[in-house]
Scaffold this active site. Structure first.
Site, mmCIF file in Angstrom:
data_model
loop_
_atom_site.group_PDB
_atom_site.id
_atom_site.type_symbol
_atom_site.label_atom_id
_atom_site.label_comp_id
_atom_site.label_asym_id
_atom_site.label_seq_id
_atom_site.Cartn_x
_atom_site.Cartn_y
_atom_site.Cartn_z
ATOM 1 C CB SER A 1 -0.979 0.000 1.177
ATOM 2 O OG SER A 1 -0.321 0.192 2.398
ATOM 3 N NE ARG B 1 15.264 -11.875 4.133
ATOM 4 C CZ ARG B 1 15.441 -12.951 4.899
ATOM 5 N NH1 ARG B 1 14.422 -13.475 5.563
ATOM 6 N NH2 ARG B 1 16.633 -13.506 5.014
ATOM 7 C CG HIS C 1 9.575 1.242 12.234
ATOM 8 N ND1 HIS C 1 9.755 -0.124 12.092
ATOM 9 C CD2 HIS C 1 9.255 1.454 13.529
ATOM 10 C CE1 HIS C 1 9.559 -0.701 13.266
ATOM 11 N NE2 HIS C 1 9.253 0.217 14.152
ATOM 12 C CG ASP D 1 21.966 3.541 10.777
ATOM 13 O OD1 ASP D 1 21.232 2.522 10.880
ATOM 14 O OD2 ASP D 1 22.164 4.321 11.726
ATOM 15 N N GLY E 1 22.154 -0.285 11.327
ATOM 16 C CA GLY E 1 21.309 -0.896 12.351
ATOM 17 C C GLY E 1 19.900 -1.168 11.851
ATOM 18 C CE LYS F 1 -8.034 6.560 7.377
ATOM 19 N NZ LYS F 1 -9.038 7.208 8.199
ATOM 20 C CD GLU G 1 3.056 2.878 7.692
ATOM 21 O OE1 GLU G 1 3.573 2.349 6.695
ATOM 22 O OE2 GLU G 1 2.709 2.224 8.691
HETATM 23 C C1 GAR Z 1 3.792 -0.792 6.776
HETATM 24 O O1 GAR Z 1 2.982 -0.552 7.905
HETATM 25 C C2 GAR Z 1 5.238 -0.470 7.093
HETATM 26 O O2 GAR Z 1 5.391 0.616 7.954
HETATM 27 C C3 GAR Z 1 5.662 -1.751 7.751
HETATM 28 O O3 GAR Z 1 5.054 -2.767 6.995
HETATM 29 C C4 GAR Z 1 3.839 -2.278 6.453
HETATM 30 C C5 GAR Z 1 3.855 -2.529 4.957
HETATM 31 O O4 GAR Z 1 2.618 -2.214 4.396
HETATM 32 N N1 GAR Z 1 7.091 -1.871 7.735
HETATM 33 C C6 GAR Z 1 7.795 -2.383 8.737
HETATM 34 O O5 GAR Z 1 7.293 -2.842 9.737
HETATM 35 C C7 GAR Z 1 9.293 -2.385 8.510
HETATM 36 N N2 GAR Z 1 9.984 -2.689 9.716
HETATM 37 P P1 GAR Z 1 2.453 -2.101 2.826
HETATM 38 O O6 GAR Z 1 3.065 -3.355 2.207
HETATM 39 O O7 GAR Z 1 0.957 -2.059 2.632
HETATM 40 O O8 GAR Z 1 3.150 -0.852 2.357
#
Ligand code: GAR
Length: 220
Positions: A15, A93, A111, A143, A145, A174, A176
């Protein structure tokens, strides 16, 4: 405005990829998606890329003897496609120095928490269980980490008394979809300056309301 070449790495529904596509197609984001790569065969985001005529492929991490070999394949594909900025959009990953070394300061991740709180996996349940009043999402440069790199933009949402992991995830998602294209546009405009851990947006924006957010709200 020059368009920045993106390579988008996904593992799931995509998304955030969709939001980036929509912002590009409506002229709100000066970028071009050169390639979409999924480590998971059948990831929903691949169908989104297909629908929009974007080059997309699967690089299955299981086909590689080590994380470094997998990352090297990603780097080769990203370079072959003249990618300038790597976008991790739900890419689940852990990466090695092979990827970060090849694109220093040129990988972004999103995130679903207000970093540095709640890094890693299972974020929404952990957030609800902890009982914080606010959460949100963070776009940051990557980076070495996990979820530790310099922060570009964050959005805050309240955590409500009857939230579970799903309702919180939906509220955060939403936001994001709003902040990731914004972070990429700021990069495209050459407005992000990284100094140590701090990213400043040039020119500095003074329009932010400096009042505090309080949750639960005060009486008056
Ligand atoms: C999102 O909420 C993103 O922030 C999270 O995975 C989801 C992917 O949604 N990412 C992480 O947790 C990374 N550590 P999407 O495939 O619908 O974009």
């Amino acid at each position: 405005m020059k368009k920045v070449n993106l390579g988008v790495l996904i593992s799931g529904g995509g998304s955030n990829l969709q939001s980036i596509i929509d912002h590009i197609e409506s002229g709100r984001l000066d970028a071009r998606i050169k390639v979409v790569i999924s480590n998971a065969p059948g990831a929903g985001g691949l169908a989104r890329a297909e629908r929009h005529g974007l080059k997309h492929l699967v690089v299955n991490h299981r086909d590689f003897p080590s994380r470094e070999d997998f990352d090297q394949r990603l780097v080769d594909i990203l370079n072959e496609n003249e990618v300038e900025l790597v976008i991790l959009a739900g890419f689940m990953r852990l990466f090695t120095g092979v990827l970060t070394g090849a694109f220093p300061g040129r990988i972004m991740n999103i995130h679903p928490a207000l970093l540095p709180a709640f890094p890693g996996a299972h974020v929404w349940q952990t957030t609800v269980d902890y009982g914080v009043r606010f959460s949100g999402c963070t776009v940051h440069f990557v980076d070495q980490g996990t979820d530790t790199g310099p922060i570009i933009i964050q959005a805050v949402v309240p955590v409500l008394g009857d939230d579970d992991a799903d309702t919180l995830a939906a509220r955060i998602l939403k936001q994001e979809h709003r902040i990731y294209p914004r972070a990429i546009q700021l990069y495209a405009e050459g407005r992000l300056k990284i100094e140590g851990r701090r990213v400043t947006v040039q020119p500095l924006d003074k329009s932010l309301d400096p009042d505090f957010l309080i949750n639960p709200p005060l009486d008056n």
